[in-house]
Scaffold this motif. Structure first.
Motif, short mmCIF file in Angstrom:
data_model
loop_
_atom_site.label_atom_id
_atom_site.label_comp_id
_atom_site.label_asym_id
_atom_site.label_seq_id
_atom_site.Cartn_x
_atom_site.Cartn_y
_atom_site.Cartn_z
N ASP A 1 0.84 -1.20 0.00
CA ASP A 1 0.00 0.00 0.00
C ASP A 1 0.87 1.24 0.00
N ASP A 2 0.51 2.21 -0.82
CA ASP A 2 1.15 3.53 -0.83
C ASP A 2 0.17 4.55 -0.26
N GLU A 3 0.69 5.50 0.51
CA GLU A 3 -0.12 6.63 0.95
C GLU A 3 0.28 7.83 0.10
N LEU A 4 -0.68 8.40 -0.60
CA LEU A 4 -0.42 9.46 -1.57
C LEU A 4 -1.19 10.72 -1.22
N ILE A 5 -0.66 11.85 -1.70
CA ILE A 5 -1.39 13.11 -1.59
C ILE A 5 -1.88 13.59 -2.96
N GLY A 6 -1.46 12.88 -4.00
CA GLY A 6 -1.90 13.22 -5.35
C GLY A 6 -1.51 12.11 -6.31
N GLU A 7 -2.26 12.01 -7.38
CA GLU A 7 -1.96 11.01 -8.40
C GLU A 7 -2.58 11.47 -9.71
N ALA A 8 -1.90 11.20 -10.81
CA ALA A 8 -2.42 11.52 -12.13
C ALA A 8 -2.30 10.28 -13.00
N TRP A 9 -3.42 9.71 -13.37
CA TRP A 9 -3.42 8.56 -14.26
C TRP A 9 -3.22 9.06 -15.68
N GLU A 10 -2.43 8.34 -16.47
CA GLU A 10 -2.10 8.82 -17.81
C GLU A 10 -3.34 9.08 -18.65
N SER A 11 -4.34 8.21 -18.60
CA SER A 11 -5.55 8.40 -19.39
C SER A 11 -6.80 8.35 -18.51
N GLY A 12 -6.62 8.69 -17.24
CA GLY A 12 -7.73 8.65 -16.31
C GLY A 12 -7.79 9.91 -15.48
N PRO A 13 -8.38 9.82 -14.30
CA PRO A 13 -8.60 11.03 -13.50
C PRO A 13 -7.33 11.57 -12.85
N LEU A 14 -7.44 12.79 -12.39
CA LEU A 14 -6.44 13.40 -11.52
C LEU A 14 -6.99 13.32 -10.10
N ASP B 1 -3.85 18.59 1.77
CA ASP B 1 -2.54 19.00 1.28
C ASP B 1 -2.62 20.22 0.38
N ILE B 2 -3.74 20.38 -0.32
CA ILE B 2 -3.98 21.63 -1.04
C ILE B 2 -3.97 22.80 -0.06
N GLN B 3 -4.66 22.64 1.06
CA GLN B 3 -4.71 23.70 2.07
C GLN B 3 -3.34 23.96 2.68
N SER B 4 -2.57 22.90 2.89
CA SER B 4 -1.22 23.05 3.42
C SER B 4 -0.33 23.84 2.46
N ASP B 5 -0.45 23.55 1.18
CA ASP B 5 0.33 24.30 0.17
C ASP B 5 -0.04 25.77 0.18
N ILE B 6 -1.32 26.07 0.31
CA ILE B 6 -1.77 27.47 0.32
C ILE B 6 -1.24 28.19 1.55
N ALA B 7 -1.18 27.48 2.68
CA ALA B 7 -0.71 28.09 3.92
C ALA B 7 0.78 28.41 3.86
N GLU B 8 1.54 27.69 3.05
CA GLU B 8 2.98 27.93 2.90
C GLU B 8 3.31 27.98 1.41
N PRO B 9 2.92 29.05 0.73
CA PRO B 9 3.02 29.09 -0.73
C PRO B 9 4.44 29.12 -1.27
N ASP B 10 5.42 29.47 -0.43
CA ASP B 10 6.80 29.53 -0.88
C ASP B 10 7.63 28.37 -0.30
N GLY B 11 6.96 27.30 0.07
CA GLY B 11 7.65 26.18 0.72
C GLY B 11 8.21 25.14 -0.23
N GLY B 12 8.00 25.31 -1.53
CA GLY B 12 8.54 24.35 -2.49
C GLY B 12 7.57 23.27 -2.90
N PHE B 13 6.33 23.33 -2.41
CA PHE B 13 5.37 22.28 -2.70
C PHE B 13 4.07 22.86 -3.23
N CYS B 14 3.50 22.17 -4.22
CA CYS B 14 2.18 22.51 -4.73
C CYS B 14 1.67 21.28 -5.46
N VAL B 15 0.91 20.45 -4.75
CA VAL B 15 0.54 19.15 -5.29
C VAL B 15 -0.31 19.27 -6.55
N ALA B 16 -1.14 20.30 -6.66
CA ALA B 16 -1.95 20.47 -7.87
C ALA B 16 -1.06 20.71 -9.09
#
Length: 247
Positions: free
Chosen positions: A114-127, A133-148
């Motif tokens: 099992d993997d624990e993920l915060i994001g995934e993009a299937w090549e021909s499927g959903p995102l 984690d979206i909220q965490s990225d917004i709270a620290e916008p210059d932290g080097g992370f943006c999962v979207a």
């Protein structure tokens, strides 16, 4: 019979909702008016074309959906809405989510984990994204992370049919991109394998496509750090994505 000149035109984003998004998202707040207007149009098209499906008890209001659409469209500011092709659904979990993986090794033995993920993009499927984690990225916008941005980079990468860290580009630029990214990736992997500290997340050493996606996050969230660490990569990404809002 009345015919619309633009039957697929999306409804515009309401002024009050867009003002709230510009105030709430630091990357959007920092954009000039021209690029912000372009992003607003892209977000409207995203909402018109994509199904946003919250799962596991998550509830999203209209502004939450607009926030997700806007973040996903940040990497499309220069590329355009062609970057929305090839998939139709955004799935949003309230937090990190678990997926089952399997692999058959050279000896024919099946391995499962099992993997624990915060994001995934299937090549021909959903995102798929984690709302927390979206909220965490917004709270620290210059932290080097943006999962979207990370997962949308994978979607752009896959547009030419090969997930290899090189999105569709004009041929001369594609050759230069591939050479510069491969050289930078090889050097980064060597540093990680040697146990050296790296300015960027070591996860970028996993594969060329992850290197592109991680560097894309830094372009938007820590552009100075990216430019200092990998100037050739930073130059390509600035040309591809446009100037970082936080530059």
């Amino acid at each position: 019979m009345i015919r619309r000149l633009f039957p697929d035109a999306p409804p515009p984003v309401p002024d009050a909702d867009w003002a709230a998004i510009r105030h709430h998202l630091p990357w959007v707040h920092a954009l000039d008016d021209t690029r912000a207007a372009r992003l607003r149009t892209l977000a409207a098209r995203f909402l018109h074309r994509k199904t946003i499906t919250p799962v596991a008890g998550l509830v999203l209001d209209e502004r939450g959906r607009l926030l997700l659409a806007t973040l996903c469209c940040l990497p499309l500011l220069e590329f355009g809405d062609e970057g929305l092709h090839g998939w139709s659904q955004l799935i949003v979990y309230p937090d990190a989510f678990r997926v089952n993986r399997s692999h058959v090794d050279a000896a024919g033995v099946m391995h499962e984990w099992d993997d624990e993920l915060i994001g995934e993009a299937w090549e021909s499927g959903p995102l798929v994204l984690s709302w927390a984690d979206i909220q965490s990225d917004i709270a620290e916008p210059d932290g080097g992370f943006c999962v979207a941005v990370h997962e949308m980079a994978h979607k752009l990468d896959a547009l030419d049919g090969v997930l290899d860290g090189t999105p569709p580009l004009p041929r001369p630029w594609q050759r230069a991109w591939a050479q510069d990214f491969q050289r930078a990736f090889d050097g980064f992997v060597a540093r990680v394998d040697a146990g050296h500290d790296t300015a960027l997340d070591p996860y970028a050493a996993e594969a060329p496509e992850e290197f592109f996606a991680v560097c894309s996050e830094y372009h938007f969230s820590a552009p100075t750090l990216l430019r200092d660490a990998l100037p050739e990569v930073a130059a390509h990404l600035e040309r591809f994505y446009g100037r970082s809002p936080l530059a």
